[in-house]
Design an enzyme around this catalytic site. Structure first.
Site, PDB file in Angstrom:
ATOM      1  N   HIS A 156      -5.573  -1.794   4.908  1.00 53.24           N
ATOM      2  CA  HIS A 156      -5.742  -0.757   3.899  1.00 53.24           C
ATOM      3  C   HIS A 156      -4.848  -0.975   2.794  1.00 53.24           C
ATOM      4  CE1 HIS A 156      -2.136  -0.591   6.516  1.00 53.24           C
ATOM      5  NE2 HIS A 156      -1.448   0.521   6.124  1.00 53.24           N
ATOM      6  N   HIS A 210       2.089  -0.496  15.181  1.00 50.46           N
ATOM      7  CA  HIS A 210       1.004   0.521  15.127  1.00 50.46           C
ATOM      8  C   HIS A 210      -0.306   0.357  16.024  1.00 50.46           C
ATOM      9  CE1 HIS A 210       3.053   2.811  11.840  1.00 50.46           C
ATOM     10  NE2 HIS A 210       2.914   1.752  10.889  1.00 50.46           N
ATOM     11  N   TYR A 229       9.587   1.970   9.819  1.00 52.57           N
ATOM     12  CA  TYR A 229       9.593   3.363   8.843  1.00 52.57           C
ATOM     13  C   TYR A 229      11.117   3.527   8.547  1.00 52.57           C
ATOM     14  CZ  TYR A 229       4.556   4.621   9.035  1.00 52.57           C
ATOM     15  OH  TYR A 229       3.254   4.724   9.009  1.00 52.57           O
ATOM     16  N   HIS A 256       4.806   7.206   2.377  1.00 57.39           N
ATOM     17  CA  HIS A 256       5.807   6.059   2.437  1.00 57.39           C
ATOM     18  C   HIS A 256       4.913   4.969   1.492  1.00 57.39           C
ATOM     19  CE1 HIS A 256       2.897   4.512   5.854  1.00 57.39           C
ATOM     20  NE2 HIS A 256       2.831   3.594   5.144  1.00 57.39           N
ATOM     21  N   GLU A 284       8.102   1.394   4.203  1.00 60.28           N
ATOM     22  CA  GLU A 284       7.614   0.703   5.382  1.00 60.28           C
ATOM     23  C   GLU A 284       7.852  -0.931   5.092  1.00 60.28           C
ATOM     24  OE1 GLU A 284       3.221   0.701   6.309  1.00 60.28           O
ATOM     25  OE2 GLU A 284       3.942   0.577   8.660  1.00 60.28           O
ATOM     26  N   HIS A 287       0.805  -1.189   0.068  1.00 61.11           N
ATOM     27  CA  HIS A 287       0.298   0.085  -0.048  1.00 61.11           C
ATOM     28  C   HIS A 287       0.834   1.306   0.218  1.00 61.11           C
ATOM     29  CE1 HIS A 287       0.689  -0.478   4.453  1.00 61.11           C
ATOM     30  NE2 HIS A 287       0.634   0.921   4.304  1.00 61.11           N
TER      31      HIS A 287
END
Lengths: 309, 122
Positions: free
Chosen positions: A201, A248, A257, A216, A267, A154
């Site tokens: 996501h 996270h 990151y 990112h 990431e 993503h």
């Protein structure tokens, strides 16, 4: 059941300041497989478990950042329909001819209100993951070379009109909102996570002072153990790390990151949960962004909302 | 294995240390002449110049070199460093190494991107 329409992120074209230095980085440190170069001198890569020809393209430029981010759709009829839907919604589109990217069919290209160029395409050559389609081994040698993510997963993009970009993805492209960070007023979204699949996501947006920014590009690795292995490899190779390894709160992913050789953040992450479109969104009030970002340290890393390329 | 991004290749044999002063805070530190101004600061745990991507792409470590000779080690994003900037000594601290004692003023900022409700992001 069906994941149809927009299937998944398919490619990201990233600008780099020194082509060969970053080609080496993406190949040897991140551990993507270099699959080709074109007449424009762009370098193409795929992660080992991806079957389509490429997912990451890098290009020599005098500034860092993202040229465009593309999604694969289920077929050409879907591509035509989504283009018509975009036009009806007031989004102008253009067609990029088949073959402009190696091994890739015609693309529908448009710019979303945050200033990012987004593409849709239906066809990219299936080159396989190096394993047979009959009685395959679980992984090839490439899976242990460098960090070796299984896929480009993503991107998080930054720009001013988050609402406008979010609406196009939700109202036209069939994405749904999984998680959000909201401002003190309880309404204004500072960041949104959007899915077109069972992932938490497939694309995310953060409100940022400048349009068209890359926060990112993210790469999937299988386990937390391998996130720690990625951290070792980053340090061994002097990769500037931004945040992590940590977890996270948002999406629950285990993450690092870091930056490529040109300052583009990437990431490497693992985990999270399976998402469905009927699930209630998860909300992170802005005062809880520290644990949303870094659950272990509950730390609001200043660079998260300020450093873009 | 790669050479650190903030290190000039092939200079390891003749490493010197020079004093870098950040005029905003009067902070100073000893920086190797084969490493970037930012790498030198960051490695010693000193503060003053914001630390971002460390690859010439993001601009938060932009400084004005006030005194002292330096050399560019890496390309800097043209989006943030123009020809005029280069001519005037406005550079990214992650991309230049000191050749002698150097003093710098910080230009780059970690700009807040969160805006108050009802205000445009700017």
């Amino acid at each position: 059941m069906g994941i149809n329409g927009v299937l998944r992120p398919g490619h990201a074209q990233i600008r780099v300041l020194n082509l060969e230095e970053d080609a080496k980085f993406y190949r040897e440190v991140l551990g993507l497989e270099e699959v080709g170069r074109d007449a424009q001198d762009r370098v193409y890569f795929k992660a080992w478990d991806e079957r389509d020809h490429h997912s990451v393209i890098i290009r020599q430029a005098d500034k860092a950042g993202l040229d465009f981010f593309g999604f694969k759709v289920s077929d050409n009829a879907t591509l035509n329909k989504l283009e018509a839907d975009l036009n009806a919604y007031g989004v102008k589109t253009e067609r990029v001819p088949a073959g402009e990217l190696l091994a890739t069919g015609e693309r529908v290209r448009f710019t979303v209100p945050t200033g990012h160029v987004i593409e849709l395409y239906a066809e990219k050559k299936d080159v396989g993951n190096g394993l047979s389609y009959s009685n395959p081994a679980p992984w090839p040698a490439q899976a242990e070379k460098g960090i070796a993510p299984t896929r480009m997963d993503h991107a998080l993009l930054g720009g001013g009109d988050l609402d406008g970009s979010r609406d196009i993805f939700i109202n036209v492209l069939g994405f749904y909102l999984t998680e959000e960070v909201v401002a003190e007023d309880g309404k204004t979204q500072i960041a949104v996570w959007l899915s077109c699949s069972n992932k938490t996501h497939d694309i995310a947006f953060v409100r940022a002072p400048e349009d068209g920014k890359l926060h990112h590009v993210s790469y999937w690795i299988d386990t937390w153990e391998k996130v720690l292995r990625a951290a070792d490899l980053m340090s061994m190779n002097h990769v500037p790390v931004d945040i992590g390894p940590t977890r996270h709160g948002i999406t629950r992913g285990a993450t690092i990151y870091a930056f490529d050789r040109s300052g583009n953040r990437f990431e490497t992450f693992a985990g999270g949960y399976i998402s469905y479109p009927d699930m209630h969104k998860l909300t992170w009030p802005i005062e809880h962004l520290p644990e949303g970002l870094d659950y272990a340290q509950r730390k609001l890393h200043e660079t998260f909302l300020t450093v873009f390329s | 294995m790669d050479v650190p991004a903030g290190t000039a290749p092939g200079k390891q044999g003749a490493v010197e240390h020079v004093v870098v002063t950040i005029t905003d805070t009067n902070e100073n530190y000893r920086c190797r002449t084969d490493e970037s101004l930012l790498t030198g600061m960051h490695r010693l745990g000193k503060r003053g110049i914001p630390v971002g991507c460390r690859g010439g792409g993001c601009s938060v470590c932009k400084v004005q070199v006030i005194a002292g000779a330096y050399e560019q080690m890496r390309p800097m994003s043209r989006e943030y460093v123009s020809e005029e900037d280069l001519a005037q000594g406005r550079v990214l601290a992650c991309c230049v190494r000191p050749l002698e004692e150097v003093s710098v003023a910080v230009i780059g900022k970690l700009h807040k991107s969160i805006t108050r409700p009802g205000q445009p992001a700017a």
